[in-house]
Motif scaffolding. Sequence first.
Motif, mmCIF file in Angstrom:
data_model
loop_
_atom_site.group_PDB
_atom_site.id
_atom_site.type_symbol
_atom_site.label_atom_id
_atom_site.label_comp_id
_atom_site.label_asym_id
_atom_site.label_seq_id
_atom_site.Cartn_x
_atom_site.Cartn_y
_atom_site.Cartn_z
ATOM 1 N N TRP A 313 -8.051 -8.775 -15.835
ATOM 2 C CA TRP A 313 -8.328 -8.643 -17.299
ATOM 3 C C TRP A 313 -7.183 -9.334 -17.976
ATOM 4 O O TRP A 313 -6.214 -8.938 -18.912
ATOM 5 N N GLY A 314 -6.915 -10.722 -17.542
ATOM 6 C CA GLY A 314 -6.077 -11.722 -18.301
ATOM 7 C C GLY A 314 -4.671 -11.532 -18.002
ATOM 8 O O GLY A 314 -3.850 -12.296 -18.534
ATOM 9 N N LYS A 315 -4.152 -10.448 -16.985
ATOM 10 C CA LYS A 315 -2.883 -10.205 -17.096
ATOM 11 C C LYS A 315 -2.514 -10.901 -15.314
ATOM 12 O O LYS A 315 -3.159 -10.491 -14.335
ATOM 13 N N PRO A 316 -1.623 -11.511 -15.233
ATOM 14 C CA PRO A 316 -1.138 -11.954 -13.708
ATOM 15 C C PRO A 316 -0.838 -10.784 -13.006
ATOM 16 O O PRO A 316 -0.330 -10.064 -13.560
ATOM 17 N N THR A 317 -1.223 -10.488 -11.808
ATOM 18 C CA THR A 317 -1.058 -9.337 -10.938
ATOM 19 C C THR A 317 -0.779 -9.666 -9.436
ATOM 20 O O THR A 317 -1.303 -10.538 -8.948
ATOM 21 N N VAL A 318 0.268 -9.241 -8.928
ATOM 22 C CA VAL A 318 0.719 -9.316 -7.604
ATOM 23 C C VAL A 318 0.172 -8.066 -6.828
ATOM 24 O O VAL A 318 0.558 -6.806 -7.147
ATOM 25 N N ILE A 319 -0.751 -8.286 -5.790
ATOM 26 C CA ILE A 319 -1.104 -7.205 -5.117
ATOM 27 C C ILE A 319 -0.878 -7.117 -3.794
ATOM 28 O O ILE A 319 -1.317 -8.054 -2.945
ATOM 29 N N GLY A 320 0.305 -6.360 -3.342
ATOM 30 C CA GLY A 320 0.791 -6.611 -2.059
ATOM 31 C C GLY A 320 0.301 -5.515 -1.061
ATOM 32 O O GLY A 320 0.442 -5.628 0.162
ATOM 33 N N ASN A 321 -0.164 -4.488 -1.670
ATOM 34 C CA ASN A 321 -0.785 -3.398 -0.926
ATOM 35 C C ASN A 321 -1.888 -2.709 -1.746
ATOM 36 O O ASN A 321 -2.105 -2.825 -2.895
ATOM 37 N N PRO A 322 -2.567 -1.702 -1.114
ATOM 38 C CA PRO A 322 -3.585 -1.124 -2.004
ATOM 39 C C PRO A 322 -3.131 -0.200 -2.970
ATOM 40 O O PRO A 322 -3.831 -0.078 -4.179
ATOM 41 N N ARG A 323 -1.863 0.093 -3.025
ATOM 42 C CA ARG A 323 -1.093 1.020 -3.900
ATOM 43 C C ARG A 323 -0.935 -0.007 -5.179
ATOM 44 O O ARG A 323 -1.360 0.560 -6.408
ATOM 45 N N ALA A 324 -0.783 -1.190 -5.077
ATOM 46 C CA ALA A 324 -0.951 -1.936 -6.039
ATOM 47 C C ALA A 324 -2.200 -2.424 -6.746
ATOM 48 O O ALA A 324 -2.101 -2.940 -7.806
ATOM 49 N N ALA A 325 -3.201 -2.184 -5.889
ATOM 50 C CA ALA A 325 -4.529 -2.546 -6.436
ATOM 51 C C ALA A 325 -5.199 -1.209 -7.054
ATOM 52 O O ALA A 325 -5.687 -1.261 -8.137
ATOM 53 N N LEU A 326 -4.787 -0.008 -6.649
ATOM 54 C CA LEU A 326 -5.541 1.335 -7.165
ATOM 55 C C LEU A 326 -4.433 1.690 -8.211
ATOM 56 O O LEU A 326 -3.716 2.941 -8.046
ATOM 57 N N ILE A 327 -4.521 1.007 -9.323
ATOM 58 C CA ILE A 327 -3.716 1.538 -10.407
ATOM 59 C C ILE A 327 -4.319 1.914 -11.671
ATOM 60 O O ILE A 327 -3.839 1.831 -12.779
ATOM 61 N N GLY A 328 -5.390 2.604 -11.443
ATOM 62 C CA GLY A 328 -6.179 3.175 -12.407
ATOM 63 C C GLY A 328 -7.169 2.225 -13.292
ATOM 64 O O GLY A 328 -7.763 1.082 -12.512
ATOM 65 N N ARG A 329 -7.331 2.291 -14.430
ATOM 66 C CA ARG A 329 -8.299 1.329 -15.330
ATOM 67 C C ARG A 329 -8.286 0.113 -15.021
ATOM 68 O O ARG A 329 -9.380 -0.818 -14.981
ATOM 69 N N ASP A 330 -7.013 -0.539 -14.826
ATOM 70 C CA ASP A 330 -6.780 -1.838 -14.837
ATOM 71 C C ASP A 330 -6.753 -2.374 -13.425
ATOM 72 O O ASP A 330 -6.357 -3.448 -13.174
ATOM 73 N N GLY A 331 -7.132 -1.690 -12.552
ATOM 74 C CA GLY A 331 -6.922 -1.925 -11.022
ATOM 75 C C GLY A 331 -8.226 -2.501 -10.333
ATOM 76 O O GLY A 331 -9.274 -2.656 -10.968
ATOM 77 N N ILE A 332 -8.006 -2.417 -9.096
ATOM 78 C CA ILE A 332 -9.195 -3.104 -7.971
ATOM 79 C C ILE A 332 -9.455 -2.046 -7.186
ATOM 80 O O ILE A 332 -8.425 -1.338 -6.507
ATOM 81 N N ALA A 333 -10.775 -1.608 -6.969
ATOM 82 C CA ALA A 333 -11.075 -0.479 -5.812
ATOM 83 C C ALA A 333 -11.744 -1.370 -4.777
ATOM 84 O O ALA A 333 -12.510 -2.247 -5.020
ATOM 85 N N LEU A 334 -11.655 -0.664 -3.693
ATOM 86 C CA LEU A 334 -12.577 -1.422 -2.455
ATOM 87 C C LEU A 334 -13.388 -0.338 -1.783
ATOM 88 O O LEU A 334 -12.755 0.685 -1.530
ATOM 89 N N VAL A 335 -14.787 -0.397 -1.584
ATOM 90 C CA VAL A 335 -15.274 -0.081 -0.495
ATOM 91 C C VAL A 335 -15.476 -0.770 0.776
ATOM 92 O O VAL A 335 -15.826 -1.889 0.753
ATOM 93 N N PRO A 336 -14.540 -0.371 1.741
ATOM 94 C CA PRO A 336 -14.408 -1.100 2.841
ATOM 95 C C PRO A 336 -15.369 -1.244 3.847
ATOM 96 O O PRO A 336 -16.400 -0.520 3.806
ATOM 97 N N GLU A 337 -15.298 -2.399 4.618
ATOM 98 C CA GLU A 337 -16.131 -2.637 5.834
ATOM 99 C C GLU A 337 -16.361 -1.581 6.620
ATOM 100 O O GLU A 337 -17.601 -1.122 6.858
ATOM 101 N N ASP A 338 -15.489 -1.101 7.171
ATOM 102 C CA ASP A 338 -15.556 -0.045 8.216
ATOM 103 C C ASP A 338 -15.385 1.566 7.729
ATOM 104 O O ASP A 338 -14.385 2.062 7.461
ATOM 105 N N ARG A 339 -16.578 2.101 7.459
ATOM 106 C CA ARG A 339 -16.814 3.349 7.001
ATOM 107 C C ARG A 339 -15.963 4.430 7.557
ATOM 108 O O ARG A 339 -15.373 5.131 6.869
ATOM 109 N N ARG A 340 -16.009 4.429 8.867
ATOM 110 C CA ARG A 340 -15.300 5.609 9.489
ATOM 111 C C ARG A 340 -13.822 5.232 9.961
ATOM 112 O O ARG A 340 -13.150 6.133 9.999
ATOM 113 N N GLY A 341 -13.455 3.974 9.998
ATOM 114 C CA GLY A 341 -12.148 3.578 10.364
ATOM 115 C C GLY A 341 -11.339 3.439 9.366
ATOM 116 O O GLY A 341 -10.090 3.638 9.056
ATOM 117 N N GLN A 342 -11.881 3.020 8.104
ATOM 118 C CA GLN A 342 -11.326 2.576 6.757
ATOM 119 C C GLN A 342 -11.323 3.485 5.699
ATOM 120 O O GLN A 342 -10.656 3.710 4.901
#
Lengths: 500, 326
Positions: A313-342
């Motif tokens: 959303w226009g802001k430079p972001t460093v994503i070093g781990n999923p915690r840095a990605a899952l930061i609410g409305r302005d974050g990134i969420a992932l539905v991962p490849e391995d349903r059971r393992g991840q």
Amino acid sequence: MDLVTVTGLSKRYGGIVALSDAEFTARAGEVHALLGENGAGKSTFIQILSGAVSHDDGTILIDGKNFRPANPDDARARGIAAVFQELSLIPDLTVEENIWFRHEPMTAIRTVDRAAMRRQTLELLARYAFPPLRPDQELRRLTLAERQIVEIAKGLAKAPRILILDEATSALPAREAGWLLKLTRQLAGEGKLVIFISHRMAEVRAIADRLTIFRNGRTVAAHEANAVSDGEIVAQMIGRNLDRLYPERVPSATDRVALKVDNIASGSRLQGVSFAMREGEVLGVGGLQGHGQRELFQALFGTAKASGRIELWGKPTVIGNPRAALIGRDGIALVPEDRRGQGLLLTKSVRENLTLAVIKRFSDRGFLNSRKEAALVKEMVDFLRIKAETPDQLAGTLSGGNQQKVIFGKMLLTEARVLLLYDPTRGVDVGTKGEIFQLMRDLAAKGYAILFHSSDMPELVHVADRVLVMRNGRIAATLDGERITEENILGAAMLEVEAA
Amino acid sequence: MNTFLARNRLILLAYAGMVVLLLVTAMFSPGFLSASNLRSTVVLAAFVGIVALGQTLVIIVGGIDLSIPWVLNSAAIVMALLCGSQDTPLVWVVPLVLAGGAAIGFVNGAGVAWFGVPPIIMTLATNVILQGLILVLTGGSPAPSVPDLIKFLSVGRIGPLPVIAFIWLALALIATLLLSKAAFGRHLYALGTSATVAEFSGVPTARTTIVTYVISGLTAALAGMLLTGYSGQAYLGMGDAYLFTSIAAVAIGGASILGGSGHYLGTVAGALVLTILTGLLPALNLSNGALLIVYGAVILITVSIGSEIFAGIGSRLRGKGGSLDG
């Protein structure tokens, strides 16, 4: 004469009827497709046939003789081998040790005859034109797709008369999937029976001589493959007419950039990728498997080390781990490849899984508020129509489609408006697939930006607004509008030099 | 609460076992149910229970803390050496010793979370290093006297109840809040069930792991100081027995040794079961050696029955999952 004749087959687990009065007949020398939604009873049926579980009622005749296996070895003795979705391989053993596990060729003094094992392995791989595999490689070094291929080799090593393939192509990239389809025809040509389970209609169409359709634990129909249309098959699988698997594609992208990626690279697989995804856009990621798609998603979600710049959303972001990605409305969420393992804690409840990423949303001064939590859970269960008896049902006991919905719910609760979906319909029944596509379009219409990878090309063609085709860790082509076709995706994915 | 009990049948089982054991013991040694004997049983169980609090959290998160014996020994010795029989130095000695326990826990947790050292190796190593340190510092001689306040806290009474019972109760309350009512608990169970899923769900995996080991260091240090009040002195080796009992109490309490499940309320029952058992066995007139053999065997059997039940639940779950997977 029929090779396999099943009548009145029934199986219940406690109060749950998994199979009720199922019928099935198949001949030697045919590829017989088994179709049905998740929960239709296909898995139970093949588990019974392969001796993994025993049935309550009904008879199975093989060559006209009664068959009631007590364990997989009984089934093996009658020439039945099964390749299941859940792999049975041992990570610390080599490819060949896995293939011959428990049936190793022996020397006179009862030690493993390694020379014979190598010879037999190479013969097996050559006879069925396997994709390249090193017999002495440790399994843990192989990709999921390569492991699936080893699993198939293990099944064939038993020289079966009946080979059961349970969604064996779902973990395979296009080329290997093509090989497997050819293999099924080769086996049928040798007079073997191949029982083939797949959720992909095109594959079934390509190879099946006949097909049997299950619904709610019963056999609803059996057809000669060329005597029935796709529409009829789908209607019989779901018990109603599914108007369309793919929802109407109403473009909803705005001019606002949600995710801007600049020259992102990771390891040897991701060589530098740049693109911008807009608010309201479904951006597909295609290409042959192993060309950097997985690494791209990992880099964006912070589960792999990567270089390059990311703007959200226009802001430079460093994503070093999923915690840095899952930061609410302005974050990134992932539905991962391995349903059971991840994705899922299988031994925990639907409720705990749904709210795991948003514990702060129902905490009052550090204490969990179970009323608020229940409200969040109800919101998602209703919104996604998750079929669970109660929110306290263990996630591992849900059907595959519902498990996937729980993972979607967990990520939607984070309120992140940039979603990464890595093969979200893999192993999901056709009904749920349709719901997932509809959900994706609905979310896009609400302003979500969705990066969508699928190993099933028609999904990209029908759902995405634009498609990035990856090759050798880079973007080989960007397709939009009329140019999104299977031919163009495959062309860009496979051709080393792109036509100008 | 209903679902809590349904989910934690093993905890109920542990309490049921405790009651049965209590009755059996009373049959063999009629004096067992006297007030003074029950009181001393609770006191002894409290030491196990306090040490096992940290162990419970560590096991839930999928690890194990083998550094407990020497954290306990060190805490006891350092406290006794610095205080002698004086109460006043406790004002700064107790925080100091607790900080030391926390620091060792931090080293354990950091080794596991940041450097990927397997918990068994990491905590075994700190245990041995600590042993060496204390031997160098003290020359191995015991500290013969301890402050009266410590004695009061561990063997004193308030009315009919031992003081330490209140300490234990308070800790049990805190542990229950942590596990059932705080984000930390959710993180702990998720991490112990699957580190990958927890990571993918944004759980602060490293922080949770480190805090867990820090708590284990704290409870071991606390137990070490209190234990000197019971024995009236601090000596090397007084913590040795607490390694096995802390793990056994957690396992009897229904936790999976593989992590992801269990509760401190179960461990409380486990600590009581173990202590009653040590009271029962002498009544059988066995030699010391035979006693240990029976003790070990009983624990092995209890725990394996527990895990048998657990495995049963697990396989039923898998069977069911398979059927619905379609």
